[in-house]
Design a protein around this motif. Structure first.
Motif, short mmCIF file in Angstrom:
data_model
loop_
_atom_site.label_atom_id
_atom_site.label_comp_id
_atom_site.label_asym_id
_atom_site.label_seq_id
_atom_site.Cartn_x
_atom_site.Cartn_y
_atom_site.Cartn_z
N LEU A 80 -0.78 2.80 -4.32
CA LEU A 80 -1.24 3.64 -3.49
C LEU A 80 -2.85 3.55 -3.37
CD1 LEU A 80 0.35 7.21 -4.29
CD2 LEU A 80 0.50 6.00 -2.16
N CYS A 81 -3.41 3.80 -2.14
CA CYS A 81 -4.62 3.75 -1.81
C CYS A 81 -4.97 5.22 -1.24
CB CYS A 81 -5.00 2.77 -0.69
SG CYS A 81 -6.55 2.64 -0.14
N HIS A 82 -6.15 5.72 -1.41
CA HIS A 82 -6.73 7.00 -0.85
C HIS A 82 -6.72 6.87 0.72
CE1 HIS A 82 -8.02 9.58 -3.98
NE2 HIS A 82 -8.30 8.67 -4.52
N SER A 83 -6.51 5.71 1.28
CA SER A 83 -6.41 5.72 2.93
C SER A 83 -4.89 6.26 3.22
CB SER A 83 -6.61 4.30 3.37
OG SER A 83 -7.64 3.58 2.89
N ASP A 84 -4.05 6.03 2.25
CA ASP A 84 -2.61 6.45 2.46
C ASP A 84 -2.42 7.68 2.77
OD1 ASP A 84 -1.63 3.83 2.26
OD2 ASP A 84 -1.67 3.98 0.15
N GLY A 134 2.47 2.20 2.25
CA GLY A 134 1.95 1.19 1.09
C GLY A 134 1.10 0.07 1.88
N HIS A 135 -0.33 -0.43 1.52
CA HIS A 135 -0.75 -1.58 1.97
C HIS A 135 -1.48 -2.30 0.95
CE1 HIS A 135 -4.07 1.52 2.49
NE2 HIS A 135 -4.88 0.94 1.79
N GLU A 136 -1.19 -2.17 -0.23
CA GLU A 136 -1.69 -3.22 -1.18
C GLU A 136 -0.49 -3.58 -1.99
OE1 GLU A 136 -5.16 -0.94 -2.74
OE2 GLU A 136 -3.90 -0.09 -4.07
N ALA A 137 -0.30 -4.86 -2.25
CA ALA A 137 0.86 -5.27 -3.03
C ALA A 137 0.55 -6.77 -3.46
CB ALA A 137 2.15 -5.09 -2.33
N PHE A 143 -5.45 -5.89 -3.88
CA PHE A 143 -5.65 -6.40 -2.80
C PHE A 143 -5.96 -5.24 -1.59
CE2 PHE A 143 -3.20 -8.95 -5.38
CZ PHE A 143 -3.66 -10.04 -4.67
N CYS A 144 -6.42 -4.08 -1.96
CA CYS A 144 -7.37 -3.30 -1.11
C CYS A 144 -8.48 -2.92 -1.96
CB CYS A 144 -6.49 -2.36 -0.69
SG CYS A 144 -7.37 -1.15 0.50
N ALA A 145 -8.32 -2.22 -3.08
CA ALA A 145 -9.38 -1.69 -3.80
C ALA A 145 -10.19 -2.71 -4.42
CB ALA A 145 -8.81 -0.71 -4.84
N GLY A 151 -7.48 5.50 -12.47
CA GLY A 151 -7.39 4.27 -12.16
C GLY A 151 -6.51 4.32 -10.82
N ARG A 152 -5.63 3.52 -10.71
CA ARG A 152 -4.80 3.18 -9.51
C ARG A 152 -3.45 3.75 -9.80
NH1 ARG A 152 -7.72 2.99 -4.60
NH2 ARG A 152 -6.70 1.48 -3.27
N LEU A 153 -2.60 4.37 -8.85
CA LEU A 153 -1.15 4.59 -9.20
C LEU A 153 -0.38 3.68 -8.38
CD1 LEU A 153 -1.61 8.40 -8.54
CD2 LEU A 153 -2.03 7.19 -10.68
ZN LIG Z 1 -6.59 0.70 0.94
#
Ligand SMILES: [Zn+2]
Ligand SMILES: [Zn+2]
Length: 364
Positions: free
Chosen positions: A52-56, A78-81, A166-168, A357-359
């Protein structure tokens, strides 16, 4: 039409589960959807991790940029994988089934025009869309991506925690390399960089800065994020919420103020306080995007008291540089794992700012 080479004789399932956003009522649910069949320019990937990204969260909020995010039918978030290639479309070049890859999420752009050289959202020939923001993204096990977005993952990197790269990760890497480009000529070991916001982006920005030898000050309102900043190598950390004189302390520590501040937050007040952290001609790297406009003194900018610059997730050639550097220096995202079925809970944790961190979701 795809060339099926890497499924090793095992049949793909007919359906899969996907965490989908419904634009009609702004709800999220786990739906059963078909496995995508790929077009000539696409790659079918078996996803290992998606985060998950904050932009989501922009899907759930009105925004001042007036972006319309998601209309019509439900689509996968979802846009980072990252994951492993299963099938290649007939136009794909430079990849093989079995390759481990990560990728950027923008599709329906040309990748070649002047605009695309800056950012694929600026494409002059297409109508760019972001996977996970208006068309199917990556919180599903099998995804179709555009081959021009893909980058190979160096051997030895762990895909189960790598999705945030792939995003952060690439955003943090680009913000650091863009800052370094502005600071050309200054010796890293004598150069202070403030990282404002030490969460999903900041904890990676700190790793990149330390790998390049800079002196780093972490700034955040969350004690957990400051702990993480220290773990990732920040030389000093400050909490503006509890240390009212933090700017004076930073001035004392650095002599004249920091050479650069990279702001990863979406907070207007955080940005407003940044010019006073900077020494003369210091760089403010705008990376996090608040909903409301930022205000800076035109005098400060015209007289070069401060330099205001911008950075973002960038283009695929920069993603390749980021991966090469990250593999070489052992840069690792901190990922808290969830199962796809727990997507709603994971989203709740992010919305309440309780995550570290990231989830993300890891597929077996
Ligand atoms: Zn993002
Ligand atoms: Zn273009």
């Amino acid at each position: 039409m795809g060339i099926d080479m890497a499924t090793n004789g095992t049949q793909l399932p007919e359906k899969q589960k996907a965490a989908q956003f419904n634009p009609k009522d702004q709800t999220v649910s786990i739906n059963e959807i078909p496995i995508p069949s790929i077009k000539p320019h696409e790659i079918l990937v078996k996803v290992k991790s998606a985060s998950l990204c904050h932009s989501d969260l922009m899907l759930f909020e009105p925004n001042e940029q007036n972006l319309t995010l998601g209309t019509g039918a439900p689509f996968t978030m979802g846009h980072e994988a990252c994951g492993t290639i299963l099938q290649l479309g007939s136009d794909v070049q430079g990849f093989e089934p079995g390759d481990n890859i990560g990728w950027l999420p923008i599709v329906d752009c040309c990748y070649d025009c002047d605009g695309c050289q800056v950012h694929n959202l600026h494409c002059e020939n297409g109508t760019p869309q972001v996977q996970g923001m208006s068309v199917d993204g990556y919180f599903q096990e099998y995804v179709a991506i555009h081959w021009r977005n893909a980058a190979k993952i160096p051997a030895g990197m762990d895909l189960s925690t790598l999705a945030p790269m792939f995003c952060a990760g690439c955003t943090a890497f680009n913000s650091v390399t863009d800052t370094v480009a502005e600071l050309k000529g200054s010796e890293p070991a004598e150069t202070w960089v403030a990282v404002v916001g030490c969460g999903g982006l900041g904890h990676l920005g700190i790793q990149y800065l330390k790998a390049m030898g800079y002196k780093v000050i972490g700034i955040d309102l969350s004690p957990d994020a400051l702990e993480e900043a220290k773990t990732q190598g920040a030389d000093h950390v400050f909490n503006p919420g509890t240390e009212e004189d933090y700017i004076a302390q930073i001035k004392q520590l650095t002599g004249k103020g920091v050479h650069a501040a990279i702001n990863y937050t979406n907070s207007v007040p955080a940005y407003s306080s940044n010019p006073s952290l900077l020494r003369t001609n210091g760089v403010l790297m705008v990376t996090g995007i608040p909903q409301k406009p930022l205000q800076f003194s035109a005098m400060d900018i015209s007289m070069n008291r401060i330099r205001v610059r911008g950075s973002n997730n960038g283009t695929t050639p920069r993603l390749r540089e980021c991966l090469e550097f990250s593999g070489k220096y052992g840069i690792k995202p901190h990922l808290t794992r969830y199962r796809l079925e727990e997507f709603g809970e994971m989203l709740g944790v992010m919305r309440e700012g309780r995550g570290v961190g990231r989830l993300g979701v890891v597929f077996d």
